[in-house]
Design an enzyme around this catalytic site. Structure first.
Site, PDB file in Angstrom:
ATOM      1  CG  HIS A 116      -1.819   1.215   1.321  1.00  0.00           C
ATOM      2  ND1 HIS A 116      -3.153   1.096   1.657  1.00  0.00           N
ATOM      3  CD2 HIS A 116      -1.612   2.528   1.108  1.00  0.00           C
ATOM      4  CE1 HIS A 116      -3.715   2.297   1.644  1.00  0.00           C
ATOM      5  NE2 HIS A 116      -2.798   3.190   1.324  1.00  0.00           N
ATOM      6  CG  HIS A 129      -0.835   7.099  -1.251  1.00  0.00           C
ATOM      7  ND1 HIS A 129      -2.101   7.161  -1.789  1.00  0.00           N
ATOM      8  CD2 HIS A 129      -0.974   6.484  -0.044  1.00  0.00           C
ATOM      9  CE1 HIS A 129      -2.976   6.628  -0.938  1.00  0.00           C
ATOM     10  NE2 HIS A 129      -2.314   6.209   0.124  1.00  0.00           N
ATOM     11  CE  LYS A 179      -7.814   1.884  -0.421  1.00  0.00           C
ATOM     12  NZ  LYS A 179      -6.703   2.794  -0.172  1.00  0.00           N
ATOM     13  CG  HIS A 224      -9.709   4.812   3.620  1.00  0.00           C
ATOM     14  ND1 HIS A 224      -8.504   5.445   3.790  1.00  0.00           N
ATOM     15  CD2 HIS A 224     -10.516   5.308   4.599  1.00  0.00           C
ATOM     16  CE1 HIS A 224      -8.578   6.284   4.809  1.00  0.00           C
ATOM     17  NE2 HIS A 224      -9.794   6.226   5.318  1.00  0.00           N
ATOM     18  CG  HIS A 237      -4.695   2.687   5.880  1.00  0.00           C
ATOM     19  ND1 HIS A 237      -6.017   2.536   6.197  1.00  0.00           N
ATOM     20  CD2 HIS A 237      -4.656   3.493   4.793  1.00  0.00           C
ATOM     21  CE1 HIS A 237      -6.743   3.231   5.343  1.00  0.00           C
ATOM     22  NE2 HIS A 237      -5.947   3.817   4.478  1.00  0.00           N
ATOM     23  CG  ASP A 272      -1.461   5.077   4.003  1.00  0.00           C
ATOM     24  OD1 ASP A 272      -1.599   5.422   2.819  1.00  0.00           O
ATOM     25  OD2 ASP A 272      -2.131   5.566   4.944  1.00  0.00           O
TER      26      ASP A 272
HETATM   27  N1  LIG Z   1      -3.377   7.906   4.605  1.00  0.00           N
HETATM   28  C1  LIG Z   1      -3.478   9.208   4.472  1.00  0.00           C
HETATM   29  O1  LIG Z   1      -3.545   9.924   5.473  1.00  0.00           O
HETATM   30  N2  LIG Z   1      -3.501   9.800   3.256  1.00  0.00           N
HETATM   31  C2  LIG Z   1      -3.522   9.136   1.975  1.00  0.00           C
HETATM   32  C3  LIG Z   1      -4.851   8.564   1.628  1.00  0.00           C
HETATM   33  C4  LIG Z   1      -5.202   7.290   2.355  1.00  0.00           C
HETATM   34  O2  LIG Z   1      -4.476   6.303   2.267  1.00  0.00           O
HETATM   35  O3  LIG Z   1      -6.234   7.235   3.013  1.00  0.00           O
HETATM   36  C5  LIG Z   1      -3.106  10.150   0.906  1.00  0.00           C
HETATM   37  O4  LIG Z   1      -3.266   9.849  -0.282  1.00  0.00           O
HETATM   38  O5  LIG Z   1      -2.616  11.224   1.251  1.00  0.00           O
HETATM   39 ZN   LIG Z   2      -3.137   5.170   1.594  1.00  0.00          ZN
HETATM   40 ZN   LIG Z   3      -6.663   5.170   3.046  1.00  0.00          ZN
END
Ligand SMILES: NC(=O)N[C@@H](CC(=O)O)C(=O)O
Ligand SMILES: [Zn+2]
Ligand SMILES: [Zn+2]
Length: 355
Positions: A25, A27, A110, A147, A185, A258
């Site tokens: 997971h 970003h 997702k 999520h 998460h 995450d």
């Molecule tokens: N985890 C977070 O606080 N932020 C994530 C989004 C997510 O995973 O929910 C993001 O894309 O910034």
């Molecule tokens: Zn995330």
């Molecule tokens: Zn998330």
């Protein structure tokens, strides 16, 4: 210490060698910053489940393919492989799922409840609208990544995950008994208990920051925006339950950082964004937790085996070695034309990955 054929990890007090870890997971964002996120994650991570919450989101196979190509254009290390995901909306069709599966690049879809987190405004308003989509995912064996937070204003932010599990996830699991679901998460003992009690088709990712920190770190002595992420850090008893789950060796729990960078100005402001940047030192941070819990022998299962098994992918045959050698995290890190303040900024991390 010698390695035996079926014990993959080798360990002394000061070094540990494990199969190459994956991140289930993360970003990576897009545009100018992609160079930075891809360079950081591909230092030693093998595969990464890449989140689709771009603006606009990655909602079909064609968008996933072009995002995949933009990531690969950053020339990541040869061992790095992005596994793409589809962002579900109220308009996702069964054809979208089938085309995504057939692309060979998309490994999961997702579910963002609309309004739950960063870039979730196109998310799903009511899971009942996606009955056919979930049925299609179940039949093509595409995992559903969740999520897990409700978004209604009457629910306290610290209860959002638990209420999601009770009111949305439990009925979903009952309705699609063979659908693979990853509760992403996780932040509560409720989530740990739910996942343990569920069938083998239900797993969960756990972040390093939810293992290392609780809400006191964010709120005692002043409000610290760089600890703010969603789902929000909970009280200590939940942190302890997460640490027990991650270090147990239970195959249902696996590594998902995450890692979610936001520029410094977007965090240090009156209404700061949610997200912690951690992928530049993922395994090093997890190693601290496993060492504190006297469970370094379980690190490989959590980081390199359980996720691959859940996704029915082979465990990496490469190895990485961690050494107990501390180093200082910089105060800021490059992020396109801006900077991010990473987790542990200006503080030490106790483990180092050997080059
Ligand atoms: N985890 C977070 O606080 N932020 C994530 C989004 C997510 O995973 O929910 C993001 O894309 O910034
Ligand atoms: Zn995330
Ligand atoms: Zn998330």
């Amino acid at each position: 210490m010698t390695n035996t054929s079926n014990a993959l990890n080798t360990q002394t007090n000061n070094t540990i060698t494990i199969a190459r870890p994956d991140d289930w997971h993360v970003h990576l964002r897009d545009g100018k910053v992609l160079k930075d996120t891809v360079t950081d994650i591909s230092r030693y991570v093998g595969r990464a489940i890449v989140m689709p919450n771009l603006v606009p989101p990655v909602t079909n196979a064609a968008l996933a393919k072009s995002y995949y190509e933009r990531i690969m254009a950053q020339a990541p290390s040869a061992h790095f492989k992005p596994l793409m995901t589809l962002y579900l909306t109220d308009n996702t069709s069964t054809e979208d799922i089938i085309a995504a599966k057939e692309s060979g690049l998309v490994y999961a879809a997702k579910l963002y409840p609309a309004g739950a987190t960063t870039n979730s405004s196109s998310g799903v308003t009511n899971v009942d609208k996606l009955s056919d989509v979930f049925a299609a995912m179940q039949s093509v064996e595409m995992p559903l990544l969740v999520h897990g937070e409700v978004t209604t204003a009457d629910i306290d932010i610290f209860d959002r995950e638990q209420v999601f599990i009770d009111t949305i996830l439990a009925p979903l699991v009952a309705k699609y008994p063979n659908l693979k679901i990853v509760l992403e998460h996780i932040t509560t003992k409720n989530a740990v208990d739910f996942v343990i009690a569920a069938g083998d088709n239900i797993g969960a990712t756990i972040t390093a920051h939810h293992l290392l920190y609780n809400r006191n770190h964010m709120l005692v002595g002043g409000i610290r925006p760089h600890y703010y992420c969603l789902p929000i850090l909970k009280r200590n008893i939940h942190q302890q339950a997460l640490r027990a789950a991650a270090t147990s060796g239970n195959k249902k729990f696996f590594l998902g950082t995450d890692s979610a960078p936001h520029v410094q100005q977007a965090k240090e402001t009156a209404c700061g964004c949610a997200g912690v940047y951690s992928s530049f030192a993922a395994i090093e941070l997890y190693a601290e937790v496993f060492e504190q819990e006297n469970a370094l022998d379980k690190l490989e299962a959590f980081a390199s085996i359980n996720g691959a098994t859940f996704y029915q992918l082979p465990v990496s045959t490469d190895k990485i070695t961690l050494v107990k050698k501390s180093w200082q995290v910089p105060a800021t890190m490059n992020f396109g034309d801006d900077v991010v303040v990473p987790v542990r900024a200006s503080e030490d991390i106790l483990w180092t990955v050997e080059a």
